[in-house]
Design an enzyme around this catalytic site. Structure first.
Site, PDB file in Angstrom:
ATOM      1  N   ASP A  72      42.233  42.389  40.956  1.00  0.00           N
ATOM      2  CA  ASP A  72      42.902  41.599  39.928  1.00  0.00           C
ATOM      3  C   ASP A  72      42.294  40.201  39.927  1.00  0.00           C
ATOM      4  O   ASP A  72      41.576  39.811  40.844  1.00  0.00           O
ATOM      5  CB  ASP A  72      44.406  41.520  40.199  1.00  0.00           C
ATOM      6  CG  ASP A  72      45.211  41.091  38.976  1.00  0.00           C
ATOM      7  OD1 ASP A  72      44.615  40.884  37.903  1.00  0.00           O
ATOM      8  OD2 ASP A  72      46.440  40.947  39.110  1.00  0.00           O
ATOM      9  N   LYS A  73      42.592  39.485  38.858  1.00  0.00           N
ATOM     10  CA  LYS A  73      42.188  38.088  38.712  1.00  0.00           C
ATOM     11  C   LYS A  73      43.419  37.308  38.280  1.00  0.00           C
ATOM     12  O   LYS A  73      44.304  37.830  37.600  1.00  0.00           O
ATOM     13  CB  LYS A  73      41.076  37.999  37.677  1.00  0.00           C
ATOM     14  CG  LYS A  73      40.952  36.665  36.945  1.00  0.00           C
ATOM     15  CD  LYS A  73      41.658  36.743  35.613  1.00  0.00           C
ATOM     16  CE  LYS A  73      41.848  35.369  34.999  1.00  0.00           C
ATOM     17  NZ  LYS A  73      42.839  35.410  33.897  1.00  0.00           N
ATOM     18  N   HIS A  74      43.469  36.065  38.690  1.00  0.00           N
ATOM     19  CA  HIS A  74      44.561  35.212  38.229  1.00  0.00           C
ATOM     20  C   HIS A  74      44.009  33.846  37.864  1.00  0.00           C
ATOM     21  O   HIS A  74      43.160  33.306  38.576  1.00  0.00           O
ATOM     22  CB  HIS A  74      45.651  35.058  39.292  1.00  0.00           C
ATOM     23  CG  HIS A  74      46.865  34.345  38.770  1.00  0.00           C
ATOM     24  ND1 HIS A  74      47.890  35.009  38.152  1.00  0.00           N
ATOM     25  CD2 HIS A  74      47.190  33.024  38.740  1.00  0.00           C
ATOM     26  CE1 HIS A  74      48.821  34.136  37.778  1.00  0.00           C
ATOM     27  NE2 HIS A  74      48.417  32.925  38.120  1.00  0.00           N
ATOM     28  N   SER A  75      44.487  33.305  36.758  1.00  0.00           N
ATOM     29  CA  SER A  75      44.113  31.965  36.329  1.00  0.00           C
ATOM     30  C   SER A  75      45.282  31.020  36.551  1.00  0.00           C
ATOM     31  O   SER A  75      46.442  31.406  36.384  1.00  0.00           O
ATOM     32  CB  SER A  75      43.734  31.973  34.843  1.00  0.00           C
ATOM     33  OG  SER A  75      43.635  30.649  34.343  1.00  0.00           O
ATOM     34  N   THR A 129      49.991  35.037  29.202  1.00  0.00           N
ATOM     35  CA  THR A 129      49.381  36.308  28.801  1.00  0.00           C
ATOM     36  C   THR A 129      50.420  37.252  28.193  1.00  0.00           C
ATOM     37  O   THR A 129      50.145  37.946  27.207  1.00  0.00           O
ATOM     38  CB  THR A 129      48.709  36.971  30.016  1.00  0.00           C
ATOM     39  OG1 THR A 129      47.666  36.105  30.486  1.00  0.00           O
ATOM     40  CG2 THR A 129      48.100  38.313  29.650  1.00  0.00           C
ATOM     41  N   ARG A 146      60.772  26.346  36.567  1.00  0.00           N
ATOM     42  CA  ARG A 146      59.697  25.355  36.614  1.00  0.00           C
ATOM     43  C   ARG A 146      59.180  25.012  35.224  1.00  0.00           C
ATOM     44  O   ARG A 146      58.804  23.865  34.956  1.00  0.00           O
ATOM     45  CB  ARG A 146      58.543  25.872  37.475  1.00  0.00           C
ATOM     46  CG  ARG A 146      58.837  25.922  38.962  1.00  0.00           C
ATOM     47  CD  ARG A 146      57.797  26.748  39.692  1.00  0.00           C
ATOM     48  NE  ARG A 146      56.454  26.229  39.488  1.00  0.00           N
ATOM     49  CZ  ARG A 146      55.365  26.996  39.428  1.00  0.00           C
ATOM     50  NH1 ARG A 146      55.466  28.323  39.525  1.00  0.00           N
ATOM     51  NH2 ARG A 146      54.184  26.450  39.263  1.00  0.00           N
ATOM     52  N   SER A 162      53.886  31.162  43.971  1.00  0.00           N
ATOM     53  CA  SER A 162      54.180  31.949  42.770  1.00  0.00           C
ATOM     54  C   SER A 162      53.099  32.994  42.524  1.00  0.00           C
ATOM     55  O   SER A 162      53.384  34.180  42.310  1.00  0.00           O
ATOM     56  CB  SER A 162      54.297  31.018  41.566  1.00  0.00           C
ATOM     57  OG  SER A 162      54.443  31.755  40.368  1.00  0.00           O
ATOM     58  N   LYS A 170      53.300  37.519  43.743  1.00  0.00           N
ATOM     59  CA  LYS A 170      53.122  38.627  42.799  1.00  0.00           C
ATOM     60  C   LYS A 170      51.871  39.434  43.115  1.00  0.00           C
ATOM     61  O   LYS A 170      51.867  40.665  43.012  1.00  0.00           O
ATOM     62  CB  LYS A 170      53.061  38.095  41.365  1.00  0.00           C
ATOM     63  CG  LYS A 170      54.336  37.443  40.877  1.00  0.00           C
ATOM     64  CD  LYS A 170      54.317  37.192  39.383  1.00  0.00           C
ATOM     65  CE  LYS A 170      53.347  36.122  38.972  1.00  0.00           C
ATOM     66  NZ  LYS A 170      53.816  34.759  39.256  1.00  0.00           N
ATOM     67  N   LYS A 171      50.783  38.744  43.457  1.00  0.00           N
ATOM     68  CA  LYS A 171      49.527  39.454  43.712  1.00  0.00           C
ATOM     69  C   LYS A 171      49.608  40.281  44.997  1.00  0.00           C
ATOM     70  O   LYS A 171      49.064  41.386  45.059  1.00  0.00           O
ATOM     71  CB  LYS A 171      48.370  38.462  43.779  1.00  0.00           C
ATOM     72  CG  LYS A 171      48.134  37.715  42.469  1.00  0.00           C
ATOM     73  CD  LYS A 171      47.975  38.662  41.289  1.00  0.00           C
ATOM     74  CE  LYS A 171      47.777  37.922  39.985  1.00  0.00           C
ATOM     75  NZ  LYS A 171      47.738  38.837  38.817  1.00  0.00           N
TER      76      LYS A 171
END
Length: 428
Positions: A79-82, A119, A167, A182, A186-187
């Site tokens: 996975d990727k997260h920004s 997203t 937040r 955060s 999740k990841k």
């Protein structure tokens, strides 16, 4: 323990223990710690910060508030997260792209935070698209398609789900510790083999300078490693919106343009290039490619041959979405503005653009607001570009003319050229 004592302790720059974090997070989930108290704690954290040990403890506590996703195939799971940026629609392209080259991508995403779009909000511009799936349902989509993009199920890091919404509306988004906890809660719940982080640097994201971005990237890599999740981070430029489209439906349209392969203009190409680079890091991490060049070639072929678009369409259908026959989502009526003078674009006011989207109903001013997904902005220039007087530079899609009487003020044009920053600032 008393919640007020913990708030005071953090307000006065004290450190909380693992037991204290567990008390606080458990209480927030069961209602014994009120939203007002948690908002006060979030503000104290935002001002005073969290050290590495506190961040590890908070992440573990938020992860333990829920369950983990099961492994359903023997494919590499990535996975990727920004960290979030204006116009960042990379996830919409990256998830089906990685699925097309043999990965499972169980992407748990979020909604908009502050000025940056979410997203899930973008995908919900697609008629019928469901972002709330049970673990069994999402596992079935992953098994059949190789990718899904959903919000966190109520059983996945429920503490983060509640804190994330808080937040967004209390100006406590920018804390390195809260962002880290955060993201990773999740990841880690997604049972990944590798994670790639896209840490945005500049006025269009949450980290305005390189030093802050390095701090966040380092904390993410450190905490993930301590949780046995191999993670790398790329710092990417966010001093201007990413791509040409800013909004919800309009960003889906730009993602589809990229997924269809072929050539695109220089602004949209920045989205494509960043997506390929981030996806390449994942392929290397799970040994599906021997190096950066091989990985980028694999990914470029998957885009240009239509494999990634086919996976995107399958993912949309599997999550009950329905794309229009044209493949293009409808937008509000369009108005266009030209450059007031000739010269070189030297600055783009990301803050004003993000605020304009919110004011027009494309983002939230408070929790629970319904969005107008058809609102959007087309930014037809980028920093370092030469423009002539009258040349189209901005178009608004806004049904109520709520954004601004003169959007050309968002673009600073000067007589001398200014070089554009590199898309990839640093790799960590």
């Amino acid at each position: 323990m008393l919640c007020t004592h913990l708030i005071r302790q953090k307000r006065d720059a004290g450190e909380l223990t693992k037991d204290q974090w567990e008390f606080l997070i458990r209480g927030f989930c069961d209602g014994s710690v009120s939203p007002a108290q948690m908002a006060a704690m979030a503000m104290a954290i935002c001002i005073r910060g969290l050290n590495s040990r506190e961040t590890v403890d908070l992440t573990a506590t938020m992860l333990a508030s829920g369950t983990r996703l099961p492994r359903v195939t023997d494919r590499p799971r990535v996975d990727k997260h920004s960290t979030g940026g204006l116009g960042d629609k990379v996830s919409l392209v990256l998830a089906p792209l990685l699925a097309a080259v043999g990965c499972d991508v169980p992407m748990i995403s979020g909604r908009g935070l502050g000025r940056t779009g979410g997203t899930l909000d973008k995908l919900e511009a697609i008629e019928g698209f469901e972002t709330s799936l049970s673990i069994d349902q999402s596992s079935d989509v992953l098994r059949r398609v190789g990718a899904f993009i959903i919000g966190a199920d109520e059983s996945i890091a429920p503490a983060d789900r509640k804190l994330y919404a808080l937040r967004d509306v209390t100006a406590t988004v920018e804390s390195v510790g809260l962002i880290t906890a955060s993201i990773l809660s999740k990841k880690l719940a997604a049972s990944l083999d590798a994670l790639t982080m896209d840490v945005k640097v500049g006025r269009g994201g949450f980290m305005p300078d390189v030093e802050q971005a390095r701090e966040l990237a380092g904390r993410l890599v450190e905490v993930a490693a301590g949780s046995h999740l191999p993670t790398n981070a790329i710092l990417s430029d966010m001093n201007q919106p990413l791509g040409e489209a800013i909004g919800n439906a309009i960003e889906v349209n730009e993602a589809i343009q990229i997924l269809r392969g072929g050539t695109c203009n220089e602004r949209v190409a920045r989205v494509r290039d960043l997506t390929i680079r981030l996806a390449a890091q994942s392929l290397i991490a799970v040994d599906l490619a021997g190096g950066l060049e091989e990985a980028q070639q694999m990914l470029t072929r998957a885009l240009d041959q239509g494999d990634a678009m086919e996976r995107f369409e399958r993912m949309i259908t599997a999550q009950h979405g329905r794309l229009p026959t044209s493949g293009i989502l409808s937008l509000e009526s369009r108005r266009e503005w030209g450059a007031p003078v000739a010269g070189w674009v030297s600055r783009i006011d990301c803050e004003a653009i993000g605020d304009a989207i919110i004011l027009a109903g494309g983002g939230r001013r408070r929790g629970g607001e319904t969005l107008n997904h058809r609102v959007g902005i087309e930014l037809m220039v980028q920093i370092g570009q030469r423009v002539e007087q009258g040349q189209p530079i901005i178009a608004l899609h806004d049904d109520k003319n709520a954004m601004t009487p003169d959007p050309t003020t968002w673009v600073t044009i000067e007589e001398a050229p200014k070089p554009m920053a590199h898309l990839i600032v640093e790799v960590i």
